[in-house]
Design an enzyme around this catalytic site. Sequence first.
Site, PDB file in Angstrom:
ATOM      1  N   GLY C 222       0.802  -1.216   0.000  1.00 19.34           N
ATOM      2  CA  GLY C 222       0.000   0.000   0.000  1.00 19.34           C
ATOM      3  C   GLY C 222       0.836   1.267   0.000  1.00 19.34           C
ATOM      4  O   GLY C 222       2.034   1.241   0.310  1.00 19.34           O
ATOM      5  N   HIS C 223       0.190   2.365  -0.316  1.00 21.07           N
ATOM      6  CA  HIS C 223       0.903   3.636  -0.457  1.00 21.07           C
ATOM      7  C   HIS C 223       1.547   4.097   0.851  1.00 21.07           C
ATOM      8  O   HIS C 223       1.047   3.823   1.918  1.00 21.07           O
ATOM      9  CB  HIS C 223       0.005   4.727  -1.035  1.00 21.07           C
ATOM     10  CG  HIS C 223      -1.238   5.030  -0.261  1.00 21.07           C
ATOM     11  ND1 HIS C 223      -2.053   6.074  -0.573  1.00 21.07           N
ATOM     12  CD2 HIS C 223      -1.820   4.427   0.803  1.00 21.07           C
ATOM     13  CE1 HIS C 223      -3.066   6.104   0.248  1.00 21.07           C
ATOM     14  NE2 HIS C 223      -2.955   5.126   1.094  1.00 21.07           N
TER      15      HIS C 223
END
Lengths: 323, 323, 323
Positions: C222-223
């Site tokens: 994920g970011h």
Amino acid sequence: MGSCAALNEASVGQVSFFADHRQESALESTMASVVVVDEATEAKLSGVRFARLVRDNPAAGFAIALDALHPESEEPAGVHPSAVLEDGSVVHESASIGPFVYVGPKARVGARSRVMAGAYVGPGAVIGEDCVMGPRAVVMERCVLGNRVRLQPAAVIGSDGFGYVLDKLEDGTTFHRKVPQVGIVRIEDDVEIGAGACIDRATTHETIVGSGSKIDNLVQVGHNSVIGPLSILCGQVGLAGSTKLGRGVVMGGQSGAAGHLAVGDGAKAAAQAGITEDVPAGETVSGMPAISRVKWLRAVLVFKDLPALLKRVRRIEKKLGEG
Amino acid sequence: MGSCAALNEASVGQVSFFADHRQESALESTMASVVVVDEATEAKLSGVRFARLVRDNPAAGFAIALDALHPESEEPAGVHPSAVLEDGSVVHESASIGPFVYVGPKARVGARSRVMAGAYVGPGAVIGEDCVMGPRAVVMERCVLGNRVRLQPAAVIGSDGFGYVLDKLEDGTTFHRKVPQVGIVRIEDDVEIGAGACIDRATTHETIVGSGSKIDNLVQVGHNSVIGPLSILCGQVGLAGSTKLGRGVVMGGQSGAAGHLAVGDGAKAAAQAGITEDVPAGETVSGMPAISRVKWLRAVLVFKDLPALLKRVRRIEKKLGEG
Amino acid sequence: MGSCAALNEASVGQVSFFADHRQESALESTMASVVVVDEATEAKLSGVRFARLVRDNPAAGFAIALDALHPESEEPAGVHPSAVLEDGSVVHESASIGPFVYVGPKARVGARSRVMAGAYVGPGAVIGEDCVMGPRAVVMERCVLGNRVRLQPAAVIGSDGFGYVLDKLEDGTTFHRKVPQVGIVRIEDDVEIGAGACIDRATTHETIVGSGSKIDNLVQVGHNSVIGPLSILCGQVGLAGSTKLGRGVVMGGQSGAAGHLAVGDGAKAAAQAGITEDVPAGETVSGMPAISRVKWLRAVLVFKDLPALLKRVRRIEKKLGEG
């Protein structure tokens, strides 16, 4: 003309089927003009609007009707002018090679196989007869597909296995040394591989998917694994390296198997099960770590009420003057 | 000029925002020149170096600032000379079609939509207006995207559903007969689909992703599923076939739902939850099998100390002269 | 000439290795002509048919032999005529750019890097030296790969992070407003990323994969996550946004971490573990929610027999005149 639909979605002129007794009311109210039924159902039907096709296995009959009434779009044989066929590649004259397809040196594509736009056939790879490679599907160097193999879009066959050895530089620094993965993947006849699924090549030998097995989307098969014939791997299943699945194994969605273990013929893993040791043939397992499904179902029932169990033990302790 | 950053990463000249009270010290020390805050925060601020933009919803204000200060790179309208547009396809003159894009016969691409390099638009597929298809994204035959739909790279819309019927050859050999998947996927307006996510086409009808829903990377949506509007599916979620999600459902990362069940409006599944039966509207569930989150949290607390509980029971048994 | 194989699969003329004492019988019966062994094994061997290569770390020695005896197919330096290199892109003269590759404006590809068929290098992206991008691998706008980075087929670097803010239209309708993801992904030196794995770009800053880390197929990062050096993420691992992994962290297959938490140096998560809070350095965790593996193993033992425990409590209650 006619086409196919589920009982509750069919309109006049369509073909449907009845195989699940929970759908009896849908059978009564369906607008379908033809329904595939089994003999027992046929015997009970009276005064219905639709024609019947009687077959032992109505769902299979429906599949055949779907095939007949919804033929796949035919692509003309031949090679799209934008495709790149390297020297020494051999593409059968009846095969269809779409736009932006790459066929590497010494690769082969068999009769009537359809390689759709943007697919990749690596150097020396072999695609058998009557195969379909969906858009952007990838078959890496030297991997082999049998006949009637179907790759959904973006499936990857023959990515490198995940193999590293902890090693040291001369100055003592540790690093993960890549173990070159020089084996292949062999996909036997009549296999289907889902969209985005990845089958890793073996370190030195073969990762094998047995004939007639079906693998769903986003499944990961680690290197050196061997999947027996007629097995079913549902969406997002993960097999670590060197997993052996027998014949007719079924793995539910998101289940996984640690590597270097064997799952016997006909064994089943429920969704999200985590297999950590060998599973005997015919066994059904659930949970993480996976245990017999019957045992797991009973344990889970108690698990849900653990706070109540704890209270009961506390009450007993109090009664006994403990705790 | 100006650009955006988190409070603790911003430098002079940048815009940031404050929406999480755990970040109060970052707010005090930030180098940002502008901070989006809510009214309550604004009222408490004094002697700070930065300008304030007051908005009810500072995070939304920050998103708007990001949009304004970091415009997406514009691609010129028009069709790259390497793209292949089949006969009968219709591409709006304001759309942008990148290199190596394939647009099949009778497919349509709407106004201002951007189809990036290597994307695939199958025969008869429809891409609405203001859509973005990332590199290598795939929309298979006849599937439909509404307006303002965004597909991240390598997303696959309309792969075949995983449907087989156990059948027999004349010699009695069993095999998995493929059920042709002749339905479509319909993606409604304002949906975003993550990288590598796969949405399977329906057997005969439609798999639907409702308007405004957001689907993260590597999510698998089985055939015939219907996802209501405004739902959120986090990374690696898996829905088996014929799952119905209501409006505003949230599924945490790696959670899954067995097929042929319904999850009510506003229900939430925690990460890794395994939904095996209907979930009522508004409920939050955890665990495998998924149960009420409150109940699960309590059970898990006892689970961690099961060995201690077992010992207590043994001690009681000893006291009672048992075991 | 010579090539490599496992002990039990090797034939005359091949090189193998011995590093696992469960394979002693395979060592005795192998047909390999050369076996890499450690000094202790060498001392015990007598009367064997094969030549020995003695090395502290036989598996690493085998990896080196694999490299030497199975060299990767060389692609000639240069740009395939079908590739598209946008204005302002810079490709080193020793790099190899395959068919249907896209290299965006201002993107750079370093010396000896190999960009295979259909790969995508976005605007302003940087590919270092001696990198390999497999077929259909994607590096989005402005993302950066260090040196000797290897992307397996269809890996996606720099897809948008999954960031939305619940917001309202003027008429009060709620919707998920997209938070533009304007940061990048930075992949440090000597990293390998598996087939179909997705690494999301940061909202405003950098998602980082530390040097020497290895990420398997279909992993989701994920970011804003930061993965330390020398970490190992096995197949289908999922990291939610803003996860911080230390140095040398190992995450087993299908395990996951909720976002906004930290996993310390050298910590390990077993397969399918679900990390929901910080994990101290050196800790090994299992289960969902993940707890100390030792504690989990003990709890699981009792879990399997919960029905028996319940019965014991019932029996006690009866004895005490309760229940």
